[in-house]
Design an enzyme around this catalytic site. Structure first.
Site, PDB file in Angstrom:
ATOM      1  N   SER A 197     -32.674   1.594  -5.752  1.00  0.00           N
ATOM      2  CA  SER A 197     -31.469   1.460  -6.222  1.00  0.00           C
ATOM      3  C   SER A 197     -30.925  -0.027  -6.584  1.00  0.00           C
ATOM      4  O   SER A 197     -31.428  -0.622  -7.270  1.00  0.00           O
ATOM      5  CB  SER A 197     -30.465   2.399  -5.217  1.00  0.00           C
ATOM      6  OG  SER A 197     -29.076   2.707  -5.703  1.00  0.00           O
ATOM      7  N   ASP A 353     -28.229   5.675 -11.240  1.00  0.00           N
ATOM      8  CA  ASP A 353     -27.657   6.857 -10.503  1.00  0.00           C
ATOM      9  C   ASP A 353     -26.267   6.661 -10.277  1.00  0.00           C
ATOM     10  O   ASP A 353     -25.282   7.533  -9.816  1.00  0.00           O
ATOM     11  CB  ASP A 353     -28.495   7.473  -9.312  1.00  0.00           C
ATOM     12  CG  ASP A 353     -28.685   6.426  -8.107  1.00  0.00           C
ATOM     13  OD1 ASP A 353     -28.300   5.036  -8.491  1.00  0.00           O
ATOM     14  OD2 ASP A 353     -29.358   6.884  -6.925  1.00  0.00           O
TER      15      ASP A 353
END
Length: 656
Positions: A197, A353
């Protein structure tokens, strides 16, 4: 014979360093297990020898004090050591790219990835056997732009194929939500994204999904964990060599299908014809370049892009951290937006995301919004728009739900409640929101007899779910993750960008602004402000401090802060808590502390980073627009003071 002699020599050095040089017993034990396993390459053995010869106990402790945890979401951790060896670094100092992953039981490297993939395959095969599925387990792997992401992706696919499963990969980096979509679209058994991430460049991860496209939840998560932990180290060397001859590389049709999925999140696509929306977009060197931008262009939008941040780069050289919630990461986008009088800017993290945004203020300067503010704006707009288009009743209904995490702003609870919509709070982690979507789908399909849910349009899903189960109207979490509908089962920055553009265009067409819209939400629901405090504790010693804070909150909860007594203390690890659907919330070390002042906060350890987090919530009533400014200032001052007191208390607990 040569490698065996190297192993014996290194085992002796491990024993010596443990006895004389500060090597932790747990680190020494794990090092011996790895050395005796016979699976380490000559490169890995040489790297260990270099660290042992240097007597670098601190580095070896961090690398070996534990096995990297395959938790309920997979693995995440360093793939580049704090002190990288010469063979691990290669020409990294000049090229910026390390030659080999760091060796260590607490590192993400070829050995831990192979072991995790073998465990995942064992669980998937057993699942097929239990369910009577005759075909081999099908596995989809995506990866972001990080160091070794492509290597780990191909390695996992190769392992799966060698075990007799079907493996699918993309030809290059793809976003996390596209993996979720692809698992469902291809009817796969499971999937993985190689990503960390928005973590620092030295990290990477192995994020696992099951057949519904969501991150794994019980019983699948614990089942996979058990299989991974039961996978022996001996024999890992048989899977290190990569063979892609039986691996399928996915084509452009999957990209097109996902881009259409993102575009479909906009339920009023005509709005873009009503105004000239001016926007800036930056992927911050990540997968948004191949995910967000194509979807926006499909909607007829052509945002300006930050050229310096458009190319893939594992080191994220233009930012301190590739985190779109940080103003520093958006500095280039802000400059470009203000120079071109843009209405908004959007940024996505490396695996696309999470989305961060800034919007134009009254003075023409860009104003950064928090994740809670973004989610609240989206929730209000989405529910109002669904009512306007007669997708849901004007009065709302308890068969419609906004799904969010407990640590996300209670403003969203107020918004949904005032619209007559059910609010479902979950534990932190989007997998719990994804689980709710699966439950609602399964219930509707069982009651209606429908077998092909994915063939339905979004409007048809809304009708079906309201009739037989619960229709998901919107969901998200405070950490900049949002999901407009249930076609994808994880947070989706690409869809969030599309939805936010829809909102901005709608407001601009009416002569209004995003900040005016947000203030109108406050006037309707009350003023809410959130804060985040966190303490970072690295390594083995740090993990012990985090554990100590969590332990003492349970054994000796706080009784007051700043003269305000604690009115309620909720321990999610001990108490039984039910959601509005009657489902029990899984036990977890999460604590909620409510004060008599009306302020409250939550405490939890991060599941992906070496830190403990404190989520603060302030609320004040607002009787009119003329007092909103003063109330904002008052609430911020009170929340800042409370955060300082909470962190000071936590620091004492860590050392107790």
């Amino acid at each position: 014979m040569y490698l065996a002699l190297m192993n014996q020599d290194l085992i002796a050095k491990v024993a010596s360093l443990e006895e004389n040089g500060g090597l932790l017993p747990s680190a020494a034990k794990n090092m011996k297990t790895w050395l005796e396993g016979g699976f380490l390459s000559e490169t890995s053995l040489s790297s260990l020898g270099e660290l042992l010869d240097a007597g670098n106990a601190d580095e070896l402790n961090n690398r070996f004090y534990r096995e990297i945890a395959f938790g309920t979401g997979g693995m995440r951790g360093r793939t580049i050591g704090l002190t990288a060896t010469s063979l691990e670094k290669g020409d990294m100092d000049t090229s910026g790219s390390p030659a080999n992953p760091g060796v260590g039981s607490n590192m993400l490297n070829e050995y831990t990835v192979v072991r995790a993939t073998l465990g995942l395959f064992a669980y998937a095969k057993a699942y097929h056997d239990r369910e009577g599925i005759a075909t081999p387990p099908k596995f989809v792997i995506a990866h972001d732009v990080r160091h070794f992401s492509r290597f780990f992706c191909e390695l996992a696919a190769s392992v799966w194929a060698k075990k007799g499963g079907e493996a699918f990969i993309y030809e290059g980096p793809r976003s996390t939500p596209q993996l979720s979509f692809s698992v469902r679209h291809l009817g796969a058994t499971c999937g993985v994204v190689i990503t960390a991430s928005h973590n620092p460049p030295h990290d990477n991860g192995f994020k696992a999904y099951f057949s519904d496209g969501g991150q794994m939840v019980p019983p699948n998560d614990t089942g996979v964990i058990d299989q991974v932990n039961a996978t022996p180290f001996v024999g890992l060397q048989d899977y290190i060599g990569i063979d892609l001859s039986k691996v399928t590389v996915l084509g452009a049709e999957l990209d097109e299908a996902y881009a259409q999925c993102v575009a479909n999140c906009v339920i009023d696509q005509d709005v873009f014809k009503k105004t000239d929306l001016r926007a800036v977009f930056t992927p911050i060197h990540g997968t948004g370049a191949v995910a967000t931008l194509p979807a926006l262009k499909k909607l007829g939008l052509d945002p300006l892009v930050v050229p310096e941040q458009f190319e893939f780069d594992s080191n994220f050289p233009t930012v301190k951290s590739p985190n779109p919630e940080n103003s520093e990461a958006l500095a280039m986008a802000t400059k470009l937006a203000e120079e071109n009088d843009c209405d908004l800017l959007m940024a996505t993290d490396p695996d696309a995301d999470r989305m961060g945004v800034a919007v134009k203020g009254a003075d023409g300067k860009m104003v950064l919004l928090t994740g809670n503010q973004i989610g609240s704006i989206m929730a209000e707009y989405r529910i109002s728009k669904l009512k306007e288009m007669s997708w849901i009743p004007e009065e709302g209904g308890q068969n419609c739900a906004l799904v969010k995490t407990f640590v996300t702003s209670p403003l969203q609870d107020a918004i949904a409640t005032n619209h007559g919509i059910k609010v479902v709070n979950t534990l932190t982690g989007f997998k719990w929101i994804g689980e709710k979507l699966r439950i609602y789908q399964d219930e509707a399909c069982e009651k209606s007899g429908l077998s092909d849910y994915d063939s339905l349009s979004l409007k048809e899903r809304a009708d079906l779910l309201q009739k037989y189960s619960t229709f998901y109207v919107f969901g998200g979490e405070e950490s900049y993750g949002y999901l407009p509908n249930d076609t994808v089962r994880d947070k989706d920055a690409n869809a969030a960008c599309a939805l936010f553009c829809e909102i901005a265009a709608s407001l601009k067409a009416k002569g209004s602004s995003m900040l005016e819209y947000l203030d109108a939400i406050y006037l309707k629901n009350g003023y809410f402000l959130e804060g985040l405090g966190q303490l970072v504790y690295e390594g083995a010693a740090g993990a012990a401090k985090i554990a100590r804070i969590l332990e003492t909150y349970r054994s000796t909860p706080p009784t007051e802060f700043l003269g305000s007594a604690v009115s309620k203390f909720t321990d999610f690890g001990v108490e039984t808590v039910l959601d509005p659907d009657g489902k029990e919330i899984p036990k977890q070390d999460l604590y909620f502390v409510e004060l008599e002042s009306g302020y409250r906060y939550a405490v939890r350890g991060s599941g992906t980073e070496p830190k403990i987090k404190f989520y603060l919530f302030g609320k004040e009533g607002v009787s009119g627009a003329d007092e909103l400014g003063a109330i904002k200032s008052k609430t911020k001052a009170s929340l800042d003071e409370l955060k300082e007191a909470i962190l000071a208390d936590a620091g004492k607990r860590a050392e107790s």
